[in-house]
Structures are given as structure tokens and as C-alpha cells.
Design a protein around this motif. Sequence first.
Motif, short mmCIF file in Angstrom:
data_model
loop_
_atom_site.label_atom_id
_atom_site.label_comp_id
_atom_site.label_asym_id
_atom_site.label_seq_id
_atom_site.Cartn_x
_atom_site.Cartn_y
_atom_site.Cartn_z
N HIS A 54 0.87 -1.18 0.00
CA HIS A 54 0.00 0.00 0.00
C HIS A 54 0.91 1.22 0.00
N GLU A 55 1.05 1.83 -1.17
CA GLU A 55 1.95 2.97 -1.30
C GLU A 55 1.32 4.24 -0.73
N GLY A 56 2.17 5.21 -0.46
CA GLY A 56 1.70 6.48 0.06
C GLY A 56 0.89 7.25 -0.97
N PRO A 57 0.22 8.32 -0.57
CA PRO A 57 -0.65 9.07 -1.49
C PRO A 57 0.12 9.77 -2.60
N LYS A 58 -0.55 9.94 -3.75
CA LYS A 58 0.05 10.67 -4.86
C LYS A 58 0.03 12.17 -4.59
N GLU A 59 0.94 12.87 -5.25
CA GLU A 59 1.10 14.31 -5.03
C GLU A 59 -0.19 15.08 -5.32
N GLN A 60 -0.85 14.76 -6.44
CA GLN A 60 -2.06 15.49 -6.82
C GLN A 60 -3.17 15.30 -5.78
N LYS A 61 -3.30 14.09 -5.26
CA LYS A 61 -4.31 13.81 -4.24
C LYS A 61 -3.99 14.58 -2.96
N LEU A 62 -2.71 14.69 -2.64
CA LEU A 62 -2.31 15.43 -1.44
C LEU A 62 -2.64 16.91 -1.57
N VAL A 63 -2.41 17.45 -2.76
CA VAL A 63 -2.70 18.87 -2.99
C VAL A 63 -4.20 19.14 -2.76
N SER A 64 -5.05 18.25 -3.31
CA SER A 64 -6.49 18.42 -3.15
C SER A 64 -6.90 18.29 -1.69
N LEU A 65 -6.33 17.31 -1.00
CA LEU A 65 -6.67 17.10 0.41
C LEU A 65 -6.26 18.30 1.25
N ARG A 66 -5.06 18.82 1.01
CA ARG A 66 -4.57 19.94 1.83
C ARG A 66 -5.38 21.21 1.55
N ALA A 67 -5.80 21.38 0.30
CA ALA A 67 -6.63 22.55 -0.01
C ALA A 67 -7.95 22.47 0.74
N TYR A 68 -8.54 21.27 0.78
CA TYR A 68 -9.80 21.08 1.50
C TYR A 68 -9.61 21.30 3.00
N LEU A 69 -8.56 20.72 3.56
CA LEU A 69 -8.31 20.86 4.99
C LEU A 69 -8.05 22.31 5.38
N GLY A 70 -7.37 23.03 4.48
CA GLY A 70 -7.06 24.43 4.77
C GLY A 70 -8.31 25.27 4.98
N GLU A 71 -9.37 24.97 4.24
CA GLU A 71 -10.62 25.71 4.39
C GLU A 71 -11.28 25.43 5.74
N LEU A 72 -10.91 24.31 6.36
CA LEU A 72 -11.49 23.95 7.66
C LEU A 72 -10.58 24.32 8.82
N GLY A 73 -9.46 24.97 8.49
CA GLY A 73 -8.52 25.33 9.54
C GLY A 73 -7.69 24.15 10.02
N LEU A 74 -7.60 23.10 9.19
CA LEU A 74 -6.84 21.90 9.54
C LEU A 74 -5.63 21.76 8.62
N SER A 75 -4.70 20.93 9.02
CA SER A 75 -3.53 20.70 8.18
C SER A 75 -3.02 19.28 8.37
N LEU A 76 -2.37 18.79 7.33
CA LEU A 76 -1.74 17.47 7.36
C LEU A 76 -0.24 17.67 7.31
N GLY A 77 0.48 17.12 8.28
CA GLY A 77 1.93 17.28 8.33
C GLY A 77 2.62 16.39 7.33
N GLY A 78 3.95 16.46 7.30
CA GLY A 78 4.75 15.55 6.48
C GLY A 78 5.19 16.07 5.15
N GLY A 79 4.80 17.28 4.78
CA GLY A 79 5.25 17.84 3.50
C GLY A 79 4.81 17.01 2.32
N ASP A 80 5.73 16.81 1.35
CA ASP A 80 5.39 16.08 0.13
C ASP A 80 5.25 14.58 0.37
N LYS A 81 5.84 14.09 1.47
CA LYS A 81 5.78 12.66 1.76
C LYS A 81 5.33 12.44 3.20
N PRO A 82 4.04 12.62 3.46
CA PRO A 82 3.56 12.42 4.83
C PRO A 82 3.67 10.96 5.25
N GLU A 83 3.85 10.75 6.53
CA GLU A 83 3.90 9.41 7.10
C GLU A 83 2.50 9.02 7.58
#
Length: 817
Positions: free
Chosen positions: A498-527
Amino acid sequence: MTNDWLKRDPQAQAEAEKYGKPAPSRDFLLEFLQEWGAPISHGRLCRELGIDDEDCVEAVSRRLKAMCRDGQLMSNRRSEFGIIKKMDLIAGRVIGHRDGFGFVSPDAKGDDLFISPRQMRQVFDGDRVLVQEVSIDYRGRREGKIIEVLERGTRTLVGRYKVQGDLGYLIPENQRITQQIMIAADAKGSPPFRDGQLVVAELMQQPGKHEIPQARVVEVLGDHMAPGMEIKVAIHNHEIPDEWPDAVRREVASLSAEVEESAKLNRVDLRHLPLVTIDGEDAKDFDDAVYAERKRTGGWRLWVAIADVSWYVRPGTELDKEGISRGNSVYFPEFVVPMLPEVLSNGLCSLNPHVDRLAMVCEMTISASGKLSGYQFYEAVIQSHARLTYNKVSTILTEPKSAQGKQLRGEYAAVVPHLEDLYSLYFGLRKARDVRGAIDFETTETRILFSSERKIEEIVPVVRNDAHKVIEECMLCANVATARFLAKLKVPALYRIHEGPKEQKLVSLRAYLGELGLSLGGGDKPEPSDYQKLTAQIEKRPDRLVVQTMMLRSMRQAVYSPENLGHFGLAYAAYTHFTSPIRRYPDLLVHRAIRAAIHAEGDRSLMDRLKSAFSSGSSKTMRRPDGFKSNPQFRYRYTEEQMVQLGEHCSMTERRADDATRDVMSWLKCEYMLDQVGEEHEGVITAVTGFGCFVELKQVYVEGLVHITALPSDYYHFDAAKQRLVGERMRKTYKLGDAVRVKVLRVDLDERKIDFELLDKSGSGKTKSTRERLAEGKLDDRSDAKSSEGANAGGKPAGKKPAGKSRRPRSRNRRPS
């Protein structure tokens, strides 16, 4: 170019061993064509290589055609063979879409190519084709043109027979195939069928540029709404093998009902160990048993015993071939298509209580902190000391003082102390899981309750109690121990990756989280730990399930592969499947690898691997009883290439099973909602697209679409970052997680679609148009004349075209997968 190809082809010796009249290998032919620099005919190729033997010339022809079929070469109009890569052509598989267009997924990975509806007329979903990239469309997608069909993926179709005038047509149940198939009139041997029935048809003519697909009916499934029809359709539609070949029946006929005494020899005897099975209330096969005890020095010792399927299913047998074909068992509501016959799945390989059974055992030591510190594999003969259920075990462990708890503890007094040891082990493993940072999402699974006529009475959530979690952690432990063993041994084997998330999916997720005042750590390669931290942050939020859904969508799908890339979601460096060989073929392969290591004496290559992998030899990782005799029949003969193919095949059969069960659930839910058209329900928006919102009904667990045209009159824009639709005029928003009230507007069983109408907060219906309100006398003609003249019933300004692109897409497709 020399005529002596035998000296130039490095695989000539291997070819000579396989065939009496060897032909040049694929690699050599590709190298030759690369040096030749242009397409070449079969005859010229043979002359250049000095091949004049008739049989060898024919063998070269067959190989060239096979290379064309596999997308390595292409034959042009002059019957010359050229390298596809040199022709800027792309080989791939067609993915159809219910709206008529499609895509080609390249064999060599990369982005899909868009295929227009006109191009799609000549192929079906699943065909392999050669395409040429011709342009980039306005949405930035690569657009392809079909040059040649390499392989047809459809031989039979299931669908509804329809009469139109003097002609009969088949409307396929597969939503990815949009062509109507002409049914041959009065075809010989066709069974009697009538308008509206579901039938199975065999293709007589595939679609082409100028050809209409034609077929003949070979089987009548029955009337459209007959009980169980949805499962028959799914089995045929997804080509799931469900009939046992005669050769398989003959093989299993020789199996006895009980374990033969000879099979119990050469094994560790664990019949004294109080192993128990813990399964669902309605389970019929019990393929795993567990037992745990505390160690005097701290920590635990855990035994996971798995039914020894590989003892009965040997490589190359008819049982094995059928197991490969099926890949896994398919679980429909109250119906199973098993991977192996019932004499095994419900008999010899079911760990029924108080009877001898053969097992492959993983015995593990686990530290007080919940970490796996040691493991040992061996063949054993066991007896399950009790058949327990999740509900019973949960009551015993979590409600010991209740009336039912006391009764159950008395009934199972002999194993209660061991269940309590399992429970204490579970808390240790959970602690280690949290430290490791494994992702632990809460999802709601549902179960359908049927009436005696197999009509849905209710859809209920499945509640996971602590007993489910105890077994889950025990199985995870055994899978990890197995993966570590195989990784050290370095033999070709299948891992669950089970590989880690793709970059494009991460960008979409972080944009969504940002609107809710949330964030996902780990930069380009989150753990995984970054995901788990975010899960902890949202635990008390009312929208946590919605956020979890977005997090899940950012991840990739787990697959089987011989390349150990770890398991991102579970936060394991190595993970495989050991625990269900009765229902998953990859687990059966894993058991064969372990057994080969146990019987490695006499296999010098494997013995060298064992000595290299384990400094103390294999004594700590494998156990053999006194007087053990190695059996050469269990030598491991799989290559890396075979494992790649088996991994791809088993990943496909797993997806096939998922798609089939999803189709059945969609059918059943639509059928359930047929009687509820016009009824109102509370729901929550579970997805937002450019064409509307998907809403899941509370208490009912059924999802449907509120199309963009069913929203209050306005122009709506899709905001992907915020996962919402925003009205241009009224600024009304509909976003992921919003609670709404809807009315069931329409149910289309053929298309598996449910349409909802959005109600206003008063529940009186959707927002009414100006004309409707004028008719009811709720508006003054003069005060609203301007408004009435400026907009039609659909909310568009009269006599004016909106600027830019259309904001009301025509597409009515469901949520993209």
C-alpha cells in the motif's frame, strides 16, 4: 547481419530445451528489429536470419503474431512487423464510460488517454488496443485515436432483451458498454426467451468501424425482478467463475470427510493447546484459531493457527488451476462464490470444534510494549476447543457481571482465562499500533436483512466490538511475522503493498483541509503517523466522518506485488497475507513458500538462503518435530516473473469481486427504494461534483444524487478545493458534510441510479420558481414583473447567453471511482 541466429540469441539454449524446433526469442527479435531500423516482413526476417526450416518458419510467424497481440509489435498494411514504441503508438486497455466516451489505460502506466464516443463504437470496455495520441482537449486531457484492436476482452454479455419492431436487441447490464447488440433472429440452439427478460448472449460479431455487434442468446437468466437475479447478473457481468469443472469435481471426490491419519504424521501435535475460533454468528467456515498466554518474563506468547489449505491444494492440480482462476472468494449478501469447493472450505479446512485438523501455525512472542519480538512457523495437527462468536466473546470480556455475561462465562469456563489473556494482549498491540502511527479510520459498514422472498426488509450498520478488534490485531501480527520471514529469506513471494498518497491527491486534500482550519503534516511525503495525528485532532468534530472520507480518497489502493514496498496505511515496512488461504490465493502462495522452507533439506539453493538469512540457522524461525522427514514434493518452484503475473492477476480478481459486490448492493438498494418514491428523508452530503451532490440517507444508508438542475434556481460553480457548489446569484452553498432533507424523486433500477429532490428547511419542497409563486398569489405581479421577465423557469436570463462555459453540465454520471 549474420545468418547464425542461434549463436547470437542468448536465450537459444532455453528455447531449444522447450521446443523441438526452436525459434528466435522475443528479446532477440526485438533487438534485431531495433538494429534493422524499419518494419520488416516475416519472409524477409527469416531470410535475414537464415531460417529455412518449415517448422521453424511457422514458429517465427506464431511468435511475431503473439508479440503483436501482447503489444510489442504491430503489423502494417504491407504485412510488415515493426516495434510499437518506434511508431509512437500506445498499447493499453479500454475503460468505458456510461456516457459513451472512454479512456485507454496504457500498459506502461502513465496518464489515461481520452477516447471519443465515435471512437468507442468500435470497441468494448476491457478490450486491449493500440492508440495514437492525436491532440490535447480543452480540459488538458490527452486524446487518442484507436489504430488497432489487439485483444477482445468480451466474449459473452448479460443484458435485457428488448424487441423494437421486427428486431431484437440486447441492452447490456454492464454500464460501461453503451452499444446496443443486435440479437440474431431464430438462431439455432437458442433457448426460448421473451421481451424484457435478462439473458446471456454470446458475441458472434465484435463491434467495428462499420460493424454493429451481433450476438445469440445462450442462456435465459429469468425475469428482471426475480429474487437473486442481481447476483446472477453480477456473476455473468464480471465473468466470475461459479461452476466447478468436472476435473475439479473428480479431484475432490477422492477426499475423505475427515483428516487421514497419514496426514497427521511429520507434524507438531498441538491438540492439547486450547485454541479457539472466533467468527461471525452466521459464519460457516472457520479458517483461523488463536490462543495466547502470558510469559513469566513479561509480554505474551501468541499462536495463530490457519487451516492448512496448501496440504490439499498442490501446484498444477485442477484444484490449483481453478483457485488461480477465481483468485478469491466473492461475498455477496447471503451468498458466497467460494475460491475452493465446500468439501474443503466448509469441511477439511474448516477448524470445527473438537475434531482433528491440519494447520500451518505461526507462534509469536510479543513484548510487554506490544512489539513482535520473535516468530516460528511449523506444520501442526490441532483441535479447536470452542467455536465462539464475536458477540459472545465481547459479552464475556466487556460485560462479565451481566446476566448473559455470567451465563457465557460459565458455559465456556475452560477457555475464559485464555480469552482474558487475549484481551490483555490486544491492549498491548493497540498501544504499539498507536506508537507506530498506523491509520485507524472509523467507517460504517452495513448489512442487508432479507425477508423470506429475498426482499430487503432493512439495512443496518455492522457494529465492530472489541472481539472483532482482538482477532484483527492477532491476524495483523501473523501477517507481519510472515512478511518479515519472507523478506529475510528473499524468495519470490507476494506482499500486500500500500503505497503512500500521490502528489495530486495530497494537494487536493490539503486545499480542502485548509478551508477547515486543519492541516496534514509531512510535507510532500507524509507518514501514516501524520494521518493518525489529524484523525486524533478531528475526533470530536461533528464533521469528522466527512474529513475522514476525504483522507481516505487521498490514498491509493492496496495491491499484491513481489516488490516489498511496505504498507502505508498500517505503517508496516513489510506486510503480506498469511491468514486466509481458503479464500485468497495469495495466502495459499505464502503458505507454499513457508512449507518449502520447512522442507528445504535437499534444496541446496533454499538451504543457502536460510543460512544467509538467519545467523542461527532456521531453528528459531521454523520448528520440526522429532523424526521429521523432508518431503521433496514441497520444493518452491516459483520465479519472480511468475509472481509478478500472479500478483497482477490476484489484484484484478480482488477488484472484480469488489465491483461485482458493489453492483449487487446498488441493485438491491435501488430495489429497496422503489417503494419509497415520494418519501422524505434526512441525509448528509457525501460527495460534491460539477453535476450535483450525492446524499446518503440517515438510518437508511442509501446514496442518491441531487442533480445540479434540482438545486434552487441559480448558476452553480463547483469549487473543488472546498468541495462545494456555490450559487452565483444567491451565493447559496452546498458542501461536503452538510445536513439536508430530500425527497426520493426517481429510482432507475436499470442504471442503478437514485435521484433525490432537495427540500427547503420547512420540508415543503424545493425552492419554487417565480412563476410558481405568482400562480399561488404569494408575489405581487408588478413588484416582481422585472424578475419574471428576466428569468425563465430554469433560472436563466431570457434572451441572454451566459458568459463562459455552460454551468449546467449535461452529464448525469455517478460519482467517479
